[in-house]
Scaffold this motif. Structure first.
Motif, PDB file in Angstrom:
ATOM      1  N   LYS A 256     -15.420  26.367 183.008  1.00  0.00           N
ATOM      2  CA  LYS A 256     -15.419  27.612 182.315  1.00  0.00           C
ATOM      3  C   LYS A 256     -16.828  28.393 182.673  1.00  0.00           C
ATOM      4  N   HIS A 257     -17.902  27.663 182.675  1.00  0.00           N
ATOM      5  CA  HIS A 257     -19.145  28.545 182.356  1.00  0.00           C
ATOM      6  C   HIS A 257     -20.030  28.358 183.771  1.00  0.00           C
ATOM      7  N   SER A 258     -20.066  27.237 184.626  1.00  0.00           N
ATOM      8  CA  SER A 258     -20.772  27.046 185.586  1.00  0.00           C
ATOM      9  C   SER A 258     -20.730  27.847 186.869  1.00  0.00           C
ATOM     10  N   GLY A 259     -19.463  28.479 187.218  1.00  0.00           N
ATOM     11  CA  GLY A 259     -19.247  29.044 188.292  1.00  0.00           C
ATOM     12  C   GLY A 259     -19.015  28.259 189.630  1.00  0.00           C
ATOM     13  N   LEU A 260     -18.867  26.824 189.239  1.00  0.00           N
ATOM     14  CA  LEU A 260     -18.854  25.928 190.427  1.00  0.00           C
ATOM     15  C   LEU A 260     -17.495  25.278 190.451  1.00  0.00           C
ATOM     16  N   ARG A 261     -17.145  24.504 191.565  1.00  0.00           N
ATOM     17  CA  ARG A 261     -15.817  23.817 191.554  1.00  0.00           C
ATOM     18  C   ARG A 261     -16.281  22.103 191.825  1.00  0.00           C
ATOM     19  N   HIS A 262     -17.552  22.072 191.562  1.00  0.00           N
ATOM     20  CA  HIS A 262     -17.955  20.489 192.010  1.00  0.00           C
ATOM     21  C   HIS A 262     -18.659  19.929 190.779  1.00  0.00           C
ATOM     22  N   PHE A 263     -18.336  18.606 190.318  1.00  0.00           N
ATOM     23  CA  PHE A 263     -18.780  18.136 188.994  1.00  0.00           C
ATOM     24  C   PHE A 263     -19.031  16.668 189.346  1.00  0.00           C
ATOM     25  N   ASP A 264     -20.219  16.147 188.779  1.00  0.00           N
ATOM     26  CA  ASP A 264     -20.542  14.842 188.930  1.00  0.00           C
ATOM     27  C   ASP A 264     -20.371  14.085 187.662  1.00  0.00           C
ATOM     28  N   VAL A 265     -19.772  13.100 187.650  1.00  0.00           N
ATOM     29  CA  VAL A 265     -19.818  12.098 185.980  1.00  0.00           C
ATOM     30  C   VAL A 265     -20.113  10.894 186.496  1.00  0.00           C
ATOM     31  N   GLU A 266     -21.116  10.199 185.648  1.00  0.00           N
ATOM     32  CA  GLU A 266     -21.531   8.813 185.731  1.00  0.00           C
ATOM     33  C   GLU A 266     -21.390   8.154 184.555  1.00  0.00           C
ATOM     34  N   LEU A 267     -20.856   6.949 184.643  1.00  0.00           N
ATOM     35  CA  LEU A 267     -20.715   6.237 183.464  1.00  0.00           C
ATOM     36  C   LEU A 267     -21.366   4.973 183.799  1.00  0.00           C
ATOM     37  N   ARG A 268     -22.550   4.487 183.065  1.00  0.00           N
ATOM     38  CA  ARG A 268     -23.203   3.442 183.262  1.00  0.00           C
ATOM     39  C   ARG A 268     -23.499   2.550 181.947  1.00  0.00           C
ATOM     40  N   TYR A 269     -23.365   1.163 182.543  1.00  0.00           N
ATOM     41  CA  TYR A 269     -23.108   0.280 181.090  1.00  0.00           C
ATOM     42  C   TYR A 269     -24.572  -0.768 181.436  1.00  0.00           C
ATOM     43  N   SER A 270     -25.017  -1.080 180.464  1.00  0.00           N
ATOM     44  CA  SER A 270     -25.964  -2.068 180.208  1.00  0.00           C
ATOM     45  C   SER A 270     -26.123  -3.048 179.065  1.00  0.00           C
ATOM     46  N   SER A 271     -26.620  -4.075 178.799  1.00  0.00           N
ATOM     47  CA  SER A 271     -26.174  -5.021 177.824  1.00  0.00           C
ATOM     48  C   SER A 271     -26.532  -4.283 176.290  1.00  0.00           C
ATOM     49  N   ASP A 272     -27.358  -3.081 176.221  1.00  0.00           N
ATOM     50  CA  ASP A 272     -27.413  -2.713 175.071  1.00  0.00           C
ATOM     51  C   ASP A 272     -27.118  -1.175 174.822  1.00  0.00           C
ATOM     52  N   ALA A 273     -26.626  -0.491 175.988  1.00  0.00           N
ATOM     53  CA  ALA A 273     -26.014   0.797 175.772  1.00  0.00           C
ATOM     54  C   ALA A 273     -25.009   1.108 176.823  1.00  0.00           C
ATOM     55  N   ILE A 274     -24.390   2.270 176.579  1.00  0.00           N
ATOM     56  CA  ILE A 274     -23.614   2.719 177.459  1.00  0.00           C
ATOM     57  C   ILE A 274     -23.974   4.332 177.605  1.00  0.00           C
ATOM     58  N   ASP A 275     -24.057   4.875 179.119  1.00  0.00           N
ATOM     59  CA  ASP A 275     -24.695   6.052 179.232  1.00  0.00           C
ATOM     60  C   ASP A 275     -23.610   6.945 179.884  1.00  0.00           C
ATOM     61  N   LEU A 276     -23.277   8.120 179.506  1.00  0.00           N
ATOM     62  CA  LEU A 276     -22.085   9.137 180.201  1.00  0.00           C
ATOM     63  C   LEU A 276     -23.243  10.137 180.769  1.00  0.00           C
ATOM     64  N   THR A 277     -23.007  10.665 181.765  1.00  0.00           N
ATOM     65  CA  THR A 277     -23.741  11.974 182.445  1.00  0.00           C
ATOM     66  C   THR A 277     -22.694  12.961 183.054  1.00  0.00           C
ATOM     67  N   VAL A 278     -22.745  13.823 182.640  1.00  0.00           N
ATOM     68  CA  VAL A 278     -21.911  15.096 183.295  1.00  0.00           C
ATOM     69  C   VAL A 278     -22.904  16.210 184.049  1.00  0.00           C
ATOM     70  N   ARG A 279     -22.681  16.271 185.124  1.00  0.00           N
ATOM     71  CA  ARG A 279     -23.827  17.340 185.980  1.00  0.00           C
ATOM     72  C   ARG A 279     -23.163  18.155 186.800  1.00  0.00           C
ATOM     73  N   ASP A 280     -23.840  19.223 186.636  1.00  0.00           N
ATOM     74  CA  ASP A 280     -23.292  20.217 187.698  1.00  0.00           C
ATOM     75  C   ASP A 280     -24.512  21.167 188.040  1.00  0.00           C
ATOM     76  N   SER A 281     -24.586  21.992 189.304  1.00  0.00           N
ATOM     77  CA  SER A 281     -25.665  22.738 189.810  1.00  0.00           C
ATOM     78  C   SER A 281     -25.405  24.224 189.714  1.00  0.00           C
ATOM     79  N   GLY A 282     -24.652  24.630 188.744  1.00  0.00           N
ATOM     80  CA  GLY A 282     -24.110  25.778 188.410  1.00  0.00           C
ATOM     81  C   GLY A 282     -25.159  26.734 187.813  1.00  0.00           C
ATOM     82  N   SER A 283     -24.497  27.925 187.011  1.00  0.00           N
ATOM     83  CA  SER A 283     -25.218  28.845 186.520  1.00  0.00           C
ATOM     84  C   SER A 283     -26.025  28.345 185.240  1.00  0.00           C
ATOM     85  N   GLY A 284     -25.981  27.423 184.662  1.00  0.00           N
ATOM     86  CA  GLY A 284     -26.813  26.813 183.486  1.00  0.00           C
ATOM     87  C   GLY A 284     -26.742  27.753 182.485  1.00  0.00           C
TER      88      GLY A 284
END
Length: 130
Positions: free
Chosen positions: A48-76
């Protein structure tokens, strides 16, 4: 999440690159649901807001936590201003992550893209016995 990213890409005519570790199927349901909802909101906001059509999603697992990252290089955007004025989705994501003792960080600046990062600790008792 992988299936959602694929469906979302098709429905919105965008590219979502989903990169992930092997995630245990025994992950507590409240953590899985929390991260899924953060993913949904993050991608919807990005389209809706970035002005882009490409996005990166990462889901990382470790023994003590789980991390989700959603990234774009758009308008911010100005994070503080959005939280005050129109950031209902951002606030609900932060509250949802807090309910599972996690932390949400939003790194964005006008014209420099946006990174949403949710980190949820895994059960202290489970990691203490491991």
């Amino acid at each position: 999440m992988k299936a959602f990213c694929r469906e979302f890409s098709d429905q919105q005519n965008v590219e979502v690159i989903f990169d992930h570790d092997e995630i245990p199927r025994t992950l507590p349901q409240e953590i899985s649901l929390c991260l899924f909802r953060v993913l949904q909101e993050s991608l919807q906001n990005a389209v809706k807001h970035s002005g882009l059509r490409h996005f990166d999603v990462e889901l990382r697992y470790s023994s003590d936590a789980i991390d989700l990252t959603v990234r774009d290089s758009g308008s911010g955007f100005d994070v503080q201003q959005s939280m005050k004025t129109r950031g209902l989705g951002l606030i609900s994501m932060a509250e949802r992550v807090k309910l599972v003792d996690g932390q949400l960080s939003i790194d964005s600046q006008p014209n420099r893209g946006t990174t949403i990062h949710a980190r949820v600790p895994l059960s202290k008792s489970a990691s203490a016995s491991a």
